[in-house]
Design an enzyme around this catalytic site. Structure first.
Site, short mmCIF file in Angstrom:
data_model
loop_
_atom_site.label_atom_id
_atom_site.label_comp_id
_atom_site.label_asym_id
_atom_site.label_seq_id
_atom_site.Cartn_x
_atom_site.Cartn_y
_atom_site.Cartn_z
N ASP A 176 0.85 -1.20 0.00
CA ASP A 176 0.00 0.00 0.00
C ASP A 176 0.88 1.26 0.00
O ASP A 176 0.62 2.23 -0.71
CB ASP A 176 -0.91 0.00 1.23
CG ASP A 176 -1.66 -1.31 1.36
OD1 ASP A 176 -2.40 -1.65 0.43
OD2 ASP A 176 -1.49 -2.00 2.38
N HIS A 225 -4.68 -3.17 6.63
CA HIS A 225 -4.48 -3.48 5.21
C HIS A 225 -5.83 -3.93 4.65
O HIS A 225 -6.12 -5.12 4.55
CB HIS A 225 -3.42 -4.57 5.03
CG HIS A 225 -3.41 -5.08 3.61
ND1 HIS A 225 -2.97 -4.32 2.55
CD2 HIS A 225 -3.81 -6.25 3.06
CE1 HIS A 225 -3.11 -5.00 1.43
NE2 HIS A 225 -3.62 -6.17 1.72
#
Ligand code: NAX
Length: 337
Positions: A161, A189
């Site tokens: 990410d 996440h």
């Protein structure tokens, strides 16, 4: 010539697509550096053993100078024996009709026993990175089953990410990725994560002077948070090489240090991190993505990067999701206390 003793690196889910993208890079020295030979222990479930064995044959055929050995097993005890690095990639994916509780239950049945095996058989300085989803909560489950391993040794991967956020900002600002620093991914996440550029710089200039709020809220945040779904739509399969790359980045930085730059990782909000996590208002006992630096082989939370009200609301929502997941796992009896 390698100058250090071999380190045992255990990779679970080694027969899967991330495993295939990851193992050759580990064997070539990109995980631990050019001086450290590796012993690869590949863990699979019986169904995945043949795929992992095939990958092991190809690893041998690579004639990697740093590859000391490669072994394939379906025994967690054997796989984690002496592990200095454990990459927990294999997980139970969500299938049609599966409720969240079923998913958490199925993964607790994997990560609880693996945590116990790490506790009993890994090296005393083991470093664990959980990639398999839901990564933060899986890392928490594994950690809670490894009471002798310090909680800060269990981490969850949010580096993909982070890397996605850095790349999107660099594209928008029309600079190389190396010009971007200080991006933070906060939280879980999952789609609730918050990629934050409040403290980011582009060629030393505050990123917020370069990109506008509307682009950040309407394009940047959703693009990063939903990039996994976009990859599936376009590629017809989930991210594999970029995920493997992020796992390499995470462990390489953990072991070798980040210098002054910082990155993002899912780390414990308890133990040695409790004070720093509390400075962001985070409750104890989660694995939460935070700004981190590594030095002398340890992640440290970077403090003093206060979030503005918009960022704060996003972070609260993601932390609420982590708390929910933790409560659900606890209700299922998979967390002590
Ligand atoms: P694959 O389905 O290709 O491979 C997973 C492998 O794990 C399979 O070979 C399976 O047999 C094995 N496995 C399942 N249970 C196991 C167990 N108990 N012990 C050992 N092996 C086991 O999935 P892949 O694309 O490689 O993705 C792996 C995991 O990474 C998934 O949970 C996925 O959601 C997660 N991801 C996490 C990311 C992150 O940023 N944290 C990004 C990429 C990826 O989506």
């Amino acid at each position: 010539m390698p100058t250090r003793r071999p380190v045992t690196v255990t990779v679970t889910g080694a027969g899967g697509q991330i495993g295939y993208a990851l193992l050759f890079r580990i064997a070539s020295g990109q995980l631990l550096g050019p001086d450290t030979p590796v012993r690869l222990n590949l863990l699979e479930i019986p169904l995945g053993l043949r795929a992992a064995e095939g990958t092991a044959l190809e690893l041998i055929d690579g004639a990697f100078p740093l590859l000391d050995s490669v072994d394939v097993t379906d025994s967690a005890r054997t796989a984690f024996d002496g592990a200095g690095v454990a990459l927990l990639v294999g997980a139970r994916p969500r299938t049609a009709g599966m409720e969240r509780a079923d998913l958490l239950e199925a993964n607790a049945a994997i990560f609880g026993p693996q945590g116990r095996a790490i506790n009993e058989h890994a090296a005393s300085d083991v470093r664990v990175l959980v990639v398999g989803n839901p990564a933060n909560t899986n890392a928490l489950i594994a950690s809670s089953h490894a009471p002798d391993v310090p909680a800060e040794r269990f981490t969850a991967m949010t580096r993909l990410d982070h890397n996605r956020a850095v790349a999107q900002l660099a594209i928008k600002a029309e600079v190389p990725v190396t010009a971007v620093d200080g991006v933070i991914v906060w939280g879980n996440h999952s789609a609730t994560q918050y990629p934050d550029v409040s403290h980011a710089t582009v060629d030393g200039r505050p990123a917020r002077e370069i990109v506008d709020e509307r682009w950040l809220e309407e394009v940047f945040v959703p693009t990063v948070a939903r990039r996994g779904a976009e990859i599936i739509q376009v590629r017809g399969a989930s991210s594999a090489a970029s995920a493997a790359n992020a796992a390499i980045d995470h462990v390489y930085d953990w072991v070798n240090g980040t210098g002054d730059r910082f990155t993002s990782a899912g780390v414990t909000t308890g133990g040695v991190n409790a004070e720093a996590a509390a400075s962001y208002g985070l409750p104890d006992g989660l694995i939460c993505s935070l700004p981190v630096r590594s030095s002398r082989g340890e992640w440290q939370i970077v403090t003093g990067l206060d979030a503005d009200p918009v960022a704060h609301a996003h972070i609260e929502a993601s932390v609420a999701e982590l708390l929910d997941e933790r409560e659900a796992v606890r209700a299922l009896g998979h967390l002590p206390g």
